[in-house]
Design an enzyme around this catalytic site. Sequence first.
Site, PDB file in Angstrom:
ATOM      1  N   GLY A  45       1.044  -1.256  -0.005  1.00 45.25           N
ATOM      2  CA  GLY A  45       0.053  -0.164  -0.037  1.00 45.25           C
ATOM      3  C   GLY A  45       1.126   1.225   0.003  1.00 45.25           C
ATOM      4  O   GLY A  45       1.874   1.358   0.865  1.00 45.25           O
ATOM      5  N   ASP A 233      -1.505   4.520  -6.258  1.00 50.26           N
ATOM      6  CA  ASP A 233      -0.003   4.353  -6.020  1.00 50.26           C
ATOM      7  C   ASP A 233       0.731   5.499  -6.655  1.00 50.26           C
ATOM      8  O   ASP A 233       1.692   5.634  -6.123  1.00 50.26           O
ATOM      9  CB  ASP A 233       0.246   3.189  -6.459  1.00 50.26           C
ATOM     10  N   LYS A 243      -4.067  -0.454  -8.189  1.00 46.56           N
ATOM     11  CA  LYS A 243      -4.248  -2.044  -8.180  1.00 46.56           C
ATOM     12  C   LYS A 243      -4.794  -2.428  -9.649  1.00 46.56           C
ATOM     13  O   LYS A 243      -5.699  -1.762 -10.083  1.00 46.56           O
ATOM     14  CB  LYS A 243      -4.856  -2.567  -7.028  1.00 46.56           C
TER      15      LYS A 243
HETATM   16  O1  MRU Z   1       0.458  -4.085  -4.632  1.00 44.83           O
HETATM   17  P1  MRU Z   1      -0.270  -3.320  -3.363  1.00 44.83           P
HETATM   18  O2  MRU Z   1      -1.078  -4.096  -2.478  1.00 44.83           O
HETATM   19  O3  MRU Z   1       0.926  -2.702  -2.668  1.00 44.83           O
HETATM   20  O4  MRU Z   1      -1.183  -2.346  -4.222  1.00 44.83           O
HETATM   21  C1  MRU Z   1      -1.788  -1.434  -3.181  1.00 44.83           C
HETATM   22  C2  MRU Z   1      -2.740  -0.601  -3.979  1.00 44.83           C
HETATM   23  O5  MRU Z   1      -3.039  -0.643  -5.047  1.00 44.83           O
HETATM   24  C3  MRU Z   1      -3.397   0.688  -3.309  1.00 44.83           C
HETATM   25  O6  MRU Z   1      -4.741   0.829  -3.713  1.00 44.83           O
HETATM   26  C4  MRU Z   1      -2.738   1.826  -3.260  1.00 44.83           C
HETATM   27  O7  MRU Z   1      -1.351   1.674  -2.675  1.00 44.83           O
HETATM   28  C5  MRU Z   1      -3.332   3.083  -2.424  1.00 44.83           C
HETATM   29  S1  MRU Z   1      -3.114   2.379  -0.639  1.00 44.83           S
HETATM   30  C6  MRU Z   1      -4.003   3.586   0.217  1.00 44.83           C
END
Ligand code: MRU
Length: 344
Positions: A45, A233, A243
């Site tokens: 995240g 991200d 994601k």
């Molecule tokens: O692969 P991840 O679990 O790190 O992906 C996270 C996401 O895509 C979240 O939606 C993003 O980081 C926002 S978290 C507040």
Amino acid sequence: MRTVFWEENTVKLIDQRKLPDAFEILTCRTVEELGEAIKTLAVRGAPALEAAGGYGVALSAFERDFRDVNDLKNHMKKRAEYLASTRPTAVNLFVGIDRVLNRAIKGDSVHEIREIALKEAQRIADQDVERNMRMGNIGAELFDDGDSVLTICNTGSLATVYWGTALGIIRSAVKKGVELRVFACETRPLNQGSRLTAWELVQDGIDVTLITDSMAGMVMQRGLVNKVIVGADRIVRDAVFNKIGTYTLSVLAKAHRIPFYVAAPKTTFDWDKKAMDVKIEERGREELIYCNVKCRKTLMAPQNVKVYNPAFDATPLENVDAIITEYGIIHPPYEKNVPKILGL
Ligand code: MRU
């Protein structure tokens, strides 16, 4: 409890690989261990990675004894480079690493550098909690009694230091007394939606219904959801990286005239860049072909099948109705309003 924190010269994390089966705290004593935790998504995240990156640089200053200040500074720079190589898409990781490194290397002694690094890393973590609470209050006003909200991945306490971004807003709205329900996409292949979002919401007693990612269209067509909210991200001038599956949700939301919101702190904006400049992380084949990535026992696909496993996608900004930040809600045109509200 915080998702990532510092204790006795180690970085501690809620081990998200284990949830919801087990709640365990992982102790990272070296930057190498923290790097592995990031790569394997024990911590994940974007905002949680910002804090982990910052703590990681601080941790590097405590890894061993140093001959002199230059020895320490060189070591910290190398460890920062390693941390930055762990995951490429979430810009927050680099923000956290750079922030601590740039401040710490101004110190004049080993003791001072350690002190500065740790203080700055703590500040990043504290600021994350504070900005999420602000974002929650600001975003909550977009939600009304009776809303049914679709989300993907995990954007809650676990994806941040505490409270969350998109899920934090849902949490804040519920705390203010708004009666809403949530549909959580399971978020294949690593199931951050079913393992983490559903877990957080069930713990909080918030009405949540789990669906597979491919059910989102049908759920919208049947009028079962009336709003979508996701995290980010990295937000560049023409797209939101989040994601894998987020882009699909945005297209579906547009087709069904459902508002599509993105929630992210200022540090997720990389406003000098465009979508073509951003590297999308591609992850291993084992995440798709095994039923359980960790034990690698039950095959869900032929062992030798070709696999494509991008972890993120880019949603064009024209599909986004508003971006909720700790500085306010940003509406289109983003080209004009993002710099105006965020001072970028
Ligand atoms: O692969 P991840 O679990 O790190 O992906 C996270 C996401 O895509 C979240 O939606 C993003 O980081 C926002 S978290 C507040």
